[in-house]
Write an enzyme that holds these catalytic residues in place. Structure first.
Site, mmCIF file in Angstrom:
data_model
loop_
_atom_site.group_PDB
_atom_site.id
_atom_site.type_symbol
_atom_site.label_atom_id
_atom_site.label_comp_id
_atom_site.label_asym_id
_atom_site.label_seq_id
_atom_site.Cartn_x
_atom_site.Cartn_y
_atom_site.Cartn_z
ATOM 1 N N ASN A 75 0.858 -1.287 -0.009
ATOM 2 C CA ASN A 75 0.072 -0.114 0.053
ATOM 3 C C ASN A 75 0.910 1.195 0.083
ATOM 4 O O ASN A 75 0.090 2.547 -0.024
ATOM 5 C CB ASN A 75 -0.981 0.076 1.218
ATOM 6 N N ARG A 141 -11.209 2.062 -0.124
ATOM 7 C CA ARG A 141 -9.940 2.766 0.216
ATOM 8 C C ARG A 141 -9.618 3.747 -0.967
ATOM 9 O O ARG A 141 -9.076 5.025 -0.507
ATOM 10 C CB ARG A 141 -8.901 1.777 0.326
ATOM 11 N N HIS A 170 -9.568 -4.253 -0.892
ATOM 12 C CA HIS A 170 -8.424 -3.845 -1.861
ATOM 13 C C HIS A 170 -8.517 -4.777 -3.301
ATOM 14 O O HIS A 170 -8.864 -5.756 -3.145
ATOM 15 C CB HIS A 170 -6.996 -3.865 -1.246
ATOM 16 N N ASP A 172 -6.086 -6.050 -4.671
ATOM 17 C CA ASP A 172 -5.188 -7.260 -4.521
ATOM 18 C C ASP A 172 -5.892 -8.508 -3.820
ATOM 19 O O ASP A 172 -5.035 -9.400 -3.690
ATOM 20 C CB ASP A 172 -3.716 -6.897 -4.153
ATOM 21 N N ALA A 258 -4.996 -9.049 10.389
ATOM 22 C CA ALA A 258 -5.111 -7.679 10.133
ATOM 23 C C ALA A 258 -5.966 -7.324 8.451
ATOM 24 O O ALA A 258 -5.634 -6.292 8.259
ATOM 25 C CB ALA A 258 -3.774 -6.981 10.119
ATOM 26 N N CYS A 264 0.128 -8.467 0.165
ATOM 27 C CA CYS A 264 0.010 -7.101 0.995
ATOM 28 C C CYS A 264 1.275 -6.787 1.572
ATOM 29 O O CYS A 264 1.719 -5.806 2.079
ATOM 30 C CB CYS A 264 -1.064 -7.172 2.005
#
Lengths: 277, 405
Positions: A75, A141, A170, A172, A258, A264
């Site tokens: 990110n 996001r 997201h 991904d 998380a 990620c």
């Protein structure tokens, strides 16, 4: 014959020294769930080793106390050759990561170009190259409005995909390019228009069932013909192997707490966007 | 109907974002008009579309705009109009917004307010109570708040419903080759409709109305209540009175069509006599004038504005010799006007066209097609031109609207 990805041999990663679930900004995060720091470190070391074994080079970002999600380097921003476009995080909890990312890229010879104020975009987590375009997610996001700015800065032709499932917040988590013809896709994460866009783009999609998608198996890292996955449903593994990929499953359970998997935890540094040569 | 301009930009064609945005609008029960689309030349070039989104109420529009912004389609005009204060009487701030005659709205404090009296070539003045009026520059005063720049101002283009009949859309069609009887019948129908809706009918007359012998027909229309306000010049009123008092128009006997001896001075003698009475109304009251258009206006209480010009003889005492005051007097008569008949007059037609909002149905009757074209060229696009002899037209119109007798 499908050609392997032109990118994915060099990654930026951040050791999980200060990783934890300290706040809740996605449906997977629950502060009452404890992260085992030793276990997290062991998993992360395992991922690094696996990627290196597959032939990838790993660069390291210094961990920072108070920034638990810095570990999710995907990110940090969008990489395009020697250009770096830092993320504009939606949540204030993650906004403090940006100066650290920018400092790393500056000191490693990248030019930093920033998105305009007032738009959100969460880096490669919401922007994955496929063939000659950049697929970019929006809604949870990143903003749709950020895509034109991203395109202007990088010269990439962007395909905007609306994400519709907050659990796959997201891009991904819903899309993983495998080579220039194939990708793992989770269409339940997209609206009807997004599905049509991907359908038109990916000749041979590996379409995930809803429960397969929620295993985070699209959040995988592809190094040549090796796919490093946080989980691999049996059917998915069989298909990948039939296509000639080596599947390696690396447990990253602590990070899934998380809401992040293998992808990620990595940011590809060898991406070059724009029209194919 | 509340509306807003939105813009969406990027790879909106290949990403199907534009298709999605349009679908979202339609699904919300709203409507859109594509204002402008630029398609990128290569697949790397972004495309851009501007849409005007409209729906029945503000709340639906607000919700829809919020939804559209998720897909990157953002409101274009988010700015309020900018205001500047007049520092000199009769002088606008530089950069003042110059108006059209179209329905106009101004955004202040986040809300769009209708301009009360659209008029072209004016400025927009925001009053202390928040109302917004157009004012010509000579009427602004020190301290007036005037809109400057283009931000926060929008105009509504006139709707042009499709139809085979030029009467279905008022767009400067010049009908020199249409069956006149039909055209007259349709003008009469528009006048009936206006009267039924409580809208006023304005007649703007040139002297040719009298020369061609149409005076009695117009006088009957006035007497029968088909004219609510009259604009003309010194010439029209003079020849109208001349024809009543002396039977001539510019010295030509209207009944026989031949000039009278020394007739060229007839109109001067008439003007002189009316001046002796002090006003047209007095001349009527005192029995000098016993018929004609001006007589009917006076006896039926139809207001008239006579605008002067440098070549006027006399002029009649009622003529406004200050042209700025004349235009202001005309402006004062415009509220409520729904139909305007411009009869054989170039200068007064254009002067009136300058003052009329685009929504006023305007019929321009002239033997000369150039008059109609001139009117349209000066921005009165709503004018429907009827190329014909005004004498015949007026008599036919009178036959349509006034019962025999």
């Amino acid at each position: 014959m499908a050609e392997p990805l032109t990118w994915g041999r060099r990654y930026l990663m951040c050791p999980p020294e200060h990783f934890g679930v300290l706040y809740e900004i996605n449906p997977w995060m629950h502060r009452e769930v404890q992260v085992d720091p030793d276990e997290a470190r062991a998993e992360w070391d395992g991922l690094v080793a696996t990627l290196r074994d597959a032939g990838a080079e790993i660069d390291l970002l210094e961990p920072v106390e108070g920034l638990p999600d810095l570990v999710f380097t995907a990110n940090a921003g969008v990489v395009n050759g020697t250009q770096f476009v830092p993320a504009r995080f939606r949540h204030p909890e993650r906004q403090a990561e940006v100066p650290h990312d920018v400092a790393w890229f500056r000191s490693h010879g990248f030019t930093v170009d920033e998105l305009p104020d007032g738009v959100h975009h969460e880096g490669a987590g919401d922007a994955l190259p496929f063939r000659d375009v950049l697929l970019s997610g929006y809604r949870f996001r990143s903003d749709a409005s950020s895509h034109v700015a991203l395109s202007r800065l990088t010269g990439a032709a962007v395909r905007s995909i609306e994400l519709v499932d907050a659990r796959m917040y997201h891009l991904d988590l819903t899309f993983c390019p495998l080579d220039d013809e194939r990708a793992i896709v989770a269409p339940t994460g997209w609206d009807a228009y997004g599905r049509r866009v991907v359908e038109a783009l990916v000749r041979e999609p590996l379409v995930l069932e809803p429960d397969e998608a929620l295993s985070f198996c699209a959040n995988s890292v592809v190094v040549g013909r090796t796919i490093v996955m946080p989980a691999c449903p049996r059917r998915v593994g069989r298909q990948l192997e039939a296509w000639g990929f080596d599947v390696v499953v690396v447990p990253v359970a602590e990070f899934l707490k998380a809401g992040g998997g293998c992808r990620c935890l990595t940011l590809a540094l060898d991406v070059k966007l724009g029209p194919l040569a | 109907m509340p509306s807003e301009l939105v813009e969406v930009e990027g790879h909106i064609i290949d990403s199907l974002i534009l298709a999605k945005v349009l679908d979202v609008i339609v699904e919300a029960g709203a409507d859109y008009r594509m204002v402008d689309v630029e398609i990128g030349k290569t697949n790397v070039d972004p495309s851009r579309a501007r849409l005007e989104v409209s729906c029945d109420d503000e709340e639906t529009l607000t919700n829809l705009l919020e939804q559209l912004s998720i897909h990157g389609a953002n409101r274009v005009t988010t700015a309020d109009a900018r205001l500047e204060t007049c520092t000199i009487d009769g002088v606008l701030p530089a950069g003042f917004y110059s108006t059209t005659n179209l329905p106009t709205q101004v955004r202040l404090g986040g809300h769009w307010t209708d301009v009360e009296n659209p008029e072209m070539d004016c400025a927009l003045v925001v009053l202390a109570d928040g109302r917004i009026r157009t004012e010509p520059m000579h009427r602004v005063h020190l301290g007036d708040q005037v809109v400057v720049g283009l931000d926060g101002v929008r105009v509504t283009a006139p709707e042009r419903p499709r139809g085979a009949n030029p009467f279905e859309f008022m767009n400067s069609e010049v009908s020199s080759e249409k069956p006149k009887e039909l055209v007259v019948a349709q003008v009469a129908e528009r006048m009936r409709r206006a009267r039924a809706d409580g809208r006023r009918i304005l007649a703007v007359c040139g002297p040719a109305v009298i020369h061609t012998g149409a005076g009695p027909a117009i006088a009957r229309l006035v007497a029968a209540g088909w004219v609510d306000v009259l604009f003309a010049g010194n010439g029209f009123a003079t020849h109208d009175i001349e024809s009543n008092v002396m039977g001539t128009s510019l010295g030509v006997l209207l009944r026989e069509g031949r000039p009278t001896e020394h007739g060229h001075a007839n109109h001067l003698r008439v003007i002189n006599e009316v001046r002796r009475h002090g006003s047209i109304a007095s001349a009527v009251r005192d029995g000098l004038v016993t018929g004609g258009v001006m007589y009917e206006c006076v006896t039926h209480g139809v207001p008239f504005v006579l605008g002067g010009s440098v070549r006027d003889d006399g002029p009649l005492p009622d003529v406004h010799t200050n042209v700025v005051e004349a235009a202001d007097a005309m402006r004062a008569q415009l509220p409520g006007v729904g139909v305007a008949l411009m009869l054989a007059t170039t200068l007064h037609a254009i002067a009136t066209g300058n003052l009329l909002p685009a929504g006023v149905e305007t019929f321009c009757v002239d033997i000369n097609q150039a008059v109609v074209t001139k009117l349209a060229d000066r921005g009165s696009h709503q004018a429907l031109g009827i190329v014909t002899d005004v004498g015949l037209f007026a008599r036919d119109l009178c036959d349509q609207l006034c019962s025999p007798g």
